[in-house]
Design an enzyme around this catalytic site. Structure first.
Site, PDB file in Angstrom:
ATOM      1  N   SER B 101       0.800  -1.219   0.000  1.00 26.88           N
ATOM      2  CA  SER B 101       0.000   0.000   0.000  1.00 26.88           C
ATOM      3  C   SER B 101       0.831   1.267   0.000  1.00 26.88           C
ATOM      4  O   SER B 101       0.276   2.356  -0.016  1.00 26.88           O
ATOM      5  CB  SER B 101      -0.947   0.013   1.200  1.00 26.88           C
ATOM      6  OG  SER B 101      -0.187  -0.126   2.375  1.00 26.88           O
ATOM      7  N   HIS B 141       1.602   3.753   6.842  1.00 29.12           N
ATOM      8  CA  HIS B 141       0.947   4.688   5.937  1.00 29.12           C
ATOM      9  C   HIS B 141       1.389   6.106   6.244  1.00 29.12           C
ATOM     10  O   HIS B 141       2.086   6.356   7.215  1.00 29.12           O
ATOM     11  CB  HIS B 141      -0.577   4.580   6.081  1.00 29.12           C
ATOM     12  CG  HIS B 141      -1.151   3.392   5.381  1.00 29.12           C
ATOM     13  ND1 HIS B 141      -2.452   2.989   5.508  1.00 29.12           N
ATOM     14  CD2 HIS B 141      -0.596   2.501   4.523  1.00 29.12           C
ATOM     15  CE1 HIS B 141      -2.667   1.922   4.771  1.00 29.12           C
ATOM     16  NE2 HIS B 141      -1.551   1.597   4.169  1.00 29.12           N
ATOM     17  N   ASP B 167      -7.702   5.821   5.312  1.00 29.18           N
ATOM     18  CA  ASP B 167      -7.758   4.578   6.080  1.00 29.18           C
ATOM     19  C   ASP B 167      -8.974   4.430   6.965  1.00 29.18           C
ATOM     20  O   ASP B 167      -9.024   3.482   7.747  1.00 29.18           O
ATOM     21  CB  ASP B 167      -6.518   4.480   6.965  1.00 29.18           C
ATOM     22  CG  ASP B 167      -5.278   4.240   6.138  1.00 29.18           C
ATOM     23  OD1 ASP B 167      -4.184   4.415   6.694  1.00 29.18           O
ATOM     24  OD2 ASP B 167      -5.411   3.884   4.964  1.00 29.18           O
TER      25      ASP B 167
END
Lengths: 138, 224
Positions: B101, B141, B167
């Site tokens: 990701s 992230h 998210d």
């Protein structure tokens, strides 16, 4: 490194939502030399706004980001861009906010090693209007 | 002269004296040759018995010494890890990227070095590693939004570079923001690919046991 931002805003009820259009003219360098040296894999460039509200002493929101890979040109010349992400405030702090500061920053991702976060020189501060827009002309 | 003197006794030799050295020398030479030949044939037939012989020949004290050596190596490794935890302030100063990701910046198998010092406030654009309550797996992230109060309470939103949306869908039901307590650390540096070994060991537990077994064997048997 320069940034020109003109905005067109329309906050909404419940939680303020700002609409911004902007121009970016930027040239990303490492001092005097090219930023893409042997150890730079990519640049992650993002435009963020920073402001203060009654509820929160500090707010920062990323409006737009872009990945510049090694080999691409590190110059940005963008006009009339819309924000990629919804600019919601946590509450109603955008209405009449005198000081919204826009900054361009980037994350230098190396092939291996330290991940520095650099902020561009030059930032623009804009005030948001006092009224809400009822019709969306966005 | 005694009546019972043996026929093979050298002339002039009295029975109560020790036997002359001549006979002893011959016997020693013969034994050595015999011994060498025997070992040679045994080793050719079963070569791994040699290795077990080595282990058996190590007396008890040497075995304890090897075990203590092994213990010292394990303790030093543990101390280095705990030391890193103190210096960086993070409970897990080194993590492996498990998903794609954050491509093209980080790929599965990259190793990240984290710090989690309280003096460094969380700001947008930083890459954070966090855990969602109730889940073990850490997620890597980038911070998209922060709202910080005067007293330092901060709530923030994250998004993977390679994901189309933020998210919020990943957080716990009803949770809209992340807080400082969910953060394991901020990524400060990285090396590519090396973490693949950890992923392999997780996906194929037999591989992990094989590696540990071989390491243990090597340390125990290594003479120095």
């Amino acid at each position: 490194l320069r940034k020109n931002v003109e905005d067109f805003t329309g906050p909404r009820e419940r939680s303020d939502l700002g609409f911004v259009t902007f121009d970016i003219t930027a040239d990303i360098l490492n001092g005097k030399k090219c930023i893409f040296d042997w150890n730079v894999k990519q640049l992650f460039v993002y435009l963020s706004v920073e402001y203060s509200t009654k509820n929160n002493a500090l707010n920062q929101v990323v409006l737009w980001d872009k990945v510049i890979l090694r080999g691409d040109n590190p110059r940005l010349y963008l006009k009339d861009m819309k924000s990629k992400y919804l600019f919601f405030d946590d509450g109603n702090g955008l209405k009449g906010n005198k000081n919204i500061t826009f900054t361009l920053s980037w994350n230098v991702v190396p092939n291996a090693g330290i991940l520095p976060l650099v902020t561009g020189s030059g930032h623009v501060s804009v005030p948001f209007p006092d009224t809400y827009e009822t019709t969306k002309s966005y | 002269m005694p009546l019972w003197s043996a026929a093979g006794d050298p002339p002039g030799w009295q029975r109560d004296e020790p036997a002359p050295p001549r006979a002893r020398k011959r016997k020693r030479g013969r034994k050595r040759k015999r011994g060498r030949k025997r070992r040679g044939t045994r080793a050719a037939a079963m070569p791994w018995l040699d290795f077990l012989d080595d282990v058996r020949r190590m007396n008890k004290r040497q075995l304890y010494y090897q075990v203590l050596n092994f213990g010292m190596i394990v303790s030093s490794a543990l101390m280095i890890w705990k030391g890193l935890m103190v210096v960086t302030g993070s409970e897990s100063p080194i993590v492996v990227v498990l998903s794609g990701s954050m491509e093209p910046a980080f790929h599965r198998g990259d190793l990240l070095f984290l710090t989690n010092r309280i003096e460094d406030p969380i700001r947008v654009g930083e890459i954070v590693v966090f855990r969602i309550e109730g889940r073990e797996i850490p997620i890597v992230h980038r911070v998209l939004k922060i709202h910080e109060k005067q007293n330092g309470d901060i709530k923030f939103l994250t998004k993977g570079d390679n994901n189309a949306v933020d998210d919020r869908g990943l957080y716990k039901r009803g949770q809209h923001w992340l807080e400082k307590k969910d953060v394991v650390g901020r990524a400060r540096g990285f090396v590519p690919y090396i973490g693949i070994v950890t992923i392999l060991m997780n996906d194929y537990p037999k591989f992990k046991y094989a590696v540990l077994f071989l390491l243990g064997l090597f340390v125990l048997v290594h003479r120095e």
